[in-house]
Design a protein around this motif. Structure first.
Motif, mmCIF file in Angstrom:
data_model
loop_
_atom_site.group_PDB
_atom_site.id
_atom_site.type_symbol
_atom_site.label_atom_id
_atom_site.label_comp_id
_atom_site.label_asym_id
_atom_site.label_seq_id
_atom_site.Cartn_x
_atom_site.Cartn_y
_atom_site.Cartn_z
ATOM 1 N N ILE A 1 -7.091 -1.034 1.420
ATOM 2 C CA ILE A 1 -6.680 -0.500 2.657
ATOM 3 C C ILE A 1 -7.411 -1.353 3.895
ATOM 4 O O ILE A 1 -7.147 -1.838 4.738
ATOM 5 C CB ILE A 1 -6.737 0.747 2.803
ATOM 6 C CG1 ILE A 1 -5.540 1.480 1.983
ATOM 7 C CG2 ILE A 1 -6.631 1.495 4.182
ATOM 8 C CD1 ILE A 1 -5.735 2.841 1.906
ATOM 9 N N ILE B 1 -0.907 4.799 0.348
ATOM 10 C CA ILE B 1 -0.649 5.784 1.682
ATOM 11 C C ILE B 1 0.138 7.037 1.267
ATOM 12 O O ILE B 1 -0.096 8.160 1.960
ATOM 13 C CB ILE B 1 0.086 4.801 2.724
ATOM 14 C CG1 ILE B 1 -0.517 3.830 2.785
ATOM 15 C CG2 ILE B 1 0.379 5.595 3.797
ATOM 16 C CD1 ILE B 1 -2.068 3.931 3.475
ATOM 17 N N VAL C 1 -7.772 7.573 6.194
ATOM 18 C CA VAL C 1 -6.644 6.726 6.107
ATOM 19 C C VAL C 1 -5.402 7.549 6.285
ATOM 20 O O VAL C 1 -4.327 6.813 6.884
ATOM 21 C CB VAL C 1 -6.620 6.519 4.448
ATOM 22 C CG1 VAL C 1 -5.351 5.568 4.241
ATOM 23 C CG2 VAL C 1 -8.033 5.175 4.320
ATOM 24 N N ILE D 1 -0.778 1.675 9.373
ATOM 25 C CA ILE D 1 -0.987 1.163 8.120
ATOM 26 C C ILE D 1 0.352 0.246 7.537
ATOM 27 O O ILE D 1 0.318 -0.792 7.262
ATOM 28 C CB ILE D 1 -1.863 1.651 7.211
ATOM 29 C CG1 ILE D 1 -3.300 2.003 7.475
ATOM 30 C CG2 ILE D 1 -1.953 0.814 5.799
ATOM 31 C CD1 ILE D 1 -4.130 2.741 6.882
ATOM 32 N N LEU E 1 0.817 -1.206 -0.121
ATOM 33 C CA LEU E 1 -0.013 0.044 0.000
ATOM 34 C C LEU E 1 1.019 1.312 0.036
ATOM 35 O O LEU E 1 0.293 2.232 0.229
ATOM 36 C CB LEU E 1 -0.838 0.137 1.238
ATOM 37 C CG LEU E 1 -1.875 -1.269 1.573
ATOM 38 C CD1 LEU E 1 -2.415 -1.146 2.701
ATOM 39 C CD2 LEU E 1 -2.726 -1.357 0.312
#
Length: 792
Positions: A92, A75, A260, A267, A71
């Protein structure tokens, strides 16, 4: 680690197999970077990781690893304030979900107290979960290109308006295309879209008869796609609604992207942990597929591979061998015929060592020992494989020179056909010199050869051991079984004879050999015969041992079953007995409760009857007192006595009976006297003093009664076994006697029982004229089973 050796020993083939076990590209990337480690503690930790992964899979099955993505770009875009596409947000959400499920997966297994995974639990404990954001993304996004109506109330409202507007437009268009006046004008009775606006196909020649906006025409030019003027406003409104829908979708995606971005660090941390876990479970899956085990590691160069199998040879073809090195000898020289398995043995040792140092379980039996080396060198030819041997002396020597120049402490060196490809005498001498050089540096070495000189060298040199690969002369085929401690016999004459070579030629060949060589080959032949006999005896011994062990296990299993049945039977019997006792206790408690209720009812009834009897008795006594008083008052004394004192004898005139004064006269001349056992209230006018003789007689009689009572009365009264009515009469009589006897304190024994008798006596004592006070017994006096009474 020597790169050429990694390729020669086919380490990268194992890496390719391991990559297929990883679920994600991130896990595969870690596999690509996997190299054998040199530090013992690092290797041990990697082996422990694999072991924990194997144990979890065996107990719970494969872990939920689907949904691990790279990701980084998504991100980065979110952190910079960009809006993420639905597909990126779904990835995600998947990543967050797999982390949460893994935590739950391990937590479920930890409910079993026997399970313990400190390394994996450490990784999983560092995973952050964001269920709210995960649910919000899943609630808002249906697919890579579709946003759900549930994403927001505003989006739901806009889409309902769009749906209503579409229905209105289609209804209007249907009325247009179905009109009889328009059917001749239209090319077809259909509704279609051009530039996101509803249109109908109109014939070119009828353009002037159909008012509207032209948006397109067919390739032939015969058909025009016209938006009727009557729905232009509807289409405009529909377009505005779609613009609003697009803005609302962008707002929703922007909001989710910002959320996010707020947790971007978590994450990315999760991503690294999940990639590591995917890699660990890939190692575990490979171990299970290869029937691998966790080796016992050391950094002392000691190798003891039990039933080791080359992992790239099919399981139904590979021959397992015991291979050991580094304990009693540091050099192992393997001899035997070509295609007999010598090269496979070298590669097995080298590849299993590399796998162990990479943290992979190795295909061998439990409790195998593997050494952690600083480097591993292998000279098995430039084009060497398990099936072919195409090496030359020059290529061999080039590799050997590079190995010796790169040599470092704590290394493993593998030579295939050492000294081959040149004059046998020179080659053997060169081989022995190389082996001596490595032995002096305490380098663990395994070499294969055909030279008899090296067999003798191994026999004569301490720290060097012979080994051979077995060959079946009868079938002219190798068994691929490694025999350590036994030098190999060439079997050239036997093989040639079996293939049909004339005996004359074979005998002539033997004559050309030196006497020493012939004797040495004969010794090897005898050793081989003795070994086979020993192997046969050993096999028989092992078979018998296994049978005995099996019988022992069966007996132990039967004993355990009997013990288990016995324990279960006792347990069931105890449970049944406990149930019976509990049931009996419940029934007994119920019966006791019922008896108490009955007893209470009976006692209440008895108390009621006793009270009624006492009331009747009291009424009769009052009547008798009145009659007696009337009788007494009927006669009066002409000379009422004066200065009467308690204890003075007097005569009751009407009864003509001597009595004793109990109380001094009050202001009205009334006093209480006792005549015999009866106490009477009289007036001074109804009594007179007695003469001294009568007084002495009365005193003597009264004192006699008191002395008699004192001698015969006891200081305790036992009422146990009596009902309440009987007990109360006994108590009343007893208290009169002890009062006359002049006792200060007595004990009434009523027992504990149901408490009815105790309570009844208590109520009686409260109102009794002789009682000064009372209490229950103390410890040592009888406790609640007795009542101590203090008298006036």
């Amino acid at each position: 680690m020597n790169k050429k050796s990694l390729k020669t020993l086919e380490y990268f083939k194992i890496i390719e197999i391991l990559k297929t076990k990883a679920e994600s590209s991130l896990g595969k990337d870690i596999v690509d970077e996997l190299n054998p480690m040199k530090e013992l503690m690092e290797v041990k930790n990697a082996q422990d990781e694999t072991e924990e992964g194997v144990n979890i899979i065996l107990r719970r099955g494969n872990p939920p690893l689907g949904g691990i993505f790279n990701l980084s770009s998504e991100i980065s875009r979110a952190v910079k304030g960009g809006i993420l596409y639905p597909s990126a947000l779904l990835k995600i959400a998947d990543s967050l979900r797999v982390g949460r499920r893994l935590k739950s997966f391990i937590r479920s297994d930890r409910e079993d107290k026997d399970s313990f995974y400190p390394i994996l639990e450490g990784y999983i404990g560092d995973i952050s979960t964001f269920r709210e954001i995960e649910d919000e993304i899943e609630n808002a996004i249906i697919s890579d290109e579709e946003i759900s109506d549930n994403a927001s109330s505003a989006l739901r409202s806009i889409r309902r308006q769009i749906e209503t507007k579409n229905s209105s437009i289609r209804s209007k268009l249907n009325s247009i295309i179905n009109s009889s006046n328009n059917k001749k004008i239209l090319q077809d009775s259909i509704i279609t879209l051009r530039n996101d606006r509803y249109v109908v196909p109109v014939k070119q020649e009828n353009r002037s008869q159909f008012p509207g906006l032209v948006h397109d025409q067919s390739s032939s030019g015969a058909t025009l796609f016209i938006e009727p003027m009557s729905i232009v406003n509807f289409n405009n409104e529909l377009k505005e609604l779609k613009v609003e829908e697009k803005k609302e979708i962008e707002r929703i995606l922007k909001d989710l992207s910002e959320k996010v971005a707020e947790i971007s660090e978590y994450i990315m941390s999760n991503q690294n942990i999940l990639a590591k876990l995917d890699f660990i479970f890939a190692k575990a899956k490979l171990a299970l597929e290869m029937n691998g085990t966790k080796p016992i590691l050391n950094d002392e160069g000691k190798i003891y591979i039990k039933k080791g199998r080359h992992p790239l040879i099919p399981k139904n073809e590979v021959v397992a061998n015991d291979i050991y090195l580094g304990e009693k000898f540091s050099s192992l020289i393997i001899t035997g015929p070509n295609t007999g398995g010598k090269t496979v043995t070298l590669k097995t040792v080298g590849l299993l060592t590399l796998m162990a140092q990479a943290g992979l379980h190795v295909p061998c039996d439990y409790n195998s020992h593997m050494a952690v080396f600083n480097n591993i060198f292998a000279d098995i030819g430039d084009e060497q494989s398990i099936e072919q041997n195409l090496s030359t002396f020059s290529s061999h020597m080039t590799n050997i020179v590079n190995i010796i120049d790169s040599l470092e402490d704590n290394s493993l060196v593998l030579f295939d056909e050492l000294g081959a490809g040149t004059d046998p005498t020179e080659g053997a001498a060169l081989a022995m010199s190389i082996l001596n050089y490595l032995y002096d540096k305490n380098i663990m070495t395994i070499a294969t050869t055909h030279y008899s000189e090296l067999k003798l060298y191994a026999i004569a040199t301490e720290g060097v051991e012979n080994a051979s690969v077995e060959f079946d002369v009868e079938t002219l085929s190798p068994t691929y079984k490694l025999l350590i401690g036994v030098p190999g016999k060439s079997n050239a004459f036997e093989i040639s004879s079996r293939l049909g070579l004339q005996d004359v030629i074979i005998e002539k060949s033997k004559e050309l050999l030196t006497k020493e060589n012939i004797q040495f080959e004969d010794v090897l032949a005898n050793i081989e015969i003795d070994r086979k006999i020993s192997e046969k005896n050993k096999a028989e011994s092992e078979r018998l041992k296994k049978e005995i062990s099996k019988l022992k296990e069966e007996l132990e299993e039967k004993r355990q079953k009997i013990d288990k049945v016995r324990k279960n039977t006792l347990k069931e019997a105890k449970i049944e007995a406990r149930k019976i006792l509990e049931k009996a206790k419940v029934e007994a408690d119920e019966i006791i409760r019922e008896l108490r209720d009955i007893s209470t009812d009976i006692e209440k009834e008895r108390n009621k009857k006793i009270q009624e009897s006492k009331d009747r008795l009291k009424n009769k006594l009052n009547t008798m007192d009145d009659d007696l008083a009337d009788n007494i008052l009927g006669q009066t004394s002409t000379n009422p006595p004066e200065d009467l004192k308690v204890g003075d004898p007097v005569k009751l005139l009407n009864l003509n009976q001597i009595a004793t004064v109990l109380t001094e006269p009050d202001k009205d001349g009334n006093l209480m006297v006792q005549a015999g056992i009866m106490k009477v209230n009289v007036n001074l006018s109804n009594i007179e003093k007695t003469k001294d003789q009568e007084k002495d007689k009365t005193e003597h009689s009264t004192k006699g009664i008191v002395r008699s009572k004192t001698r015969s009365i006891k200081t305790e009264l036992d009422l146990r076994g009596k009902n309440l009515e009987e007990a109360m009469l006994e108590v009343d009589k007893y208290l009169d006697n002890v009062y006359i006897a002049g006792l200060n304190q007595v004990t009434i024994i009523h027992g504990k029982g149901t408490g009815v008798l105790r309570e009844g006596i208590k109520q009686q004592l409260k109102s009794h004229s002789h009682v000064k006070g009372f209490r229950l017994g103390k410890y040592g006096e009888g406790g609640t089973g007795v009542t101590i009474v203090d008298l006036k």
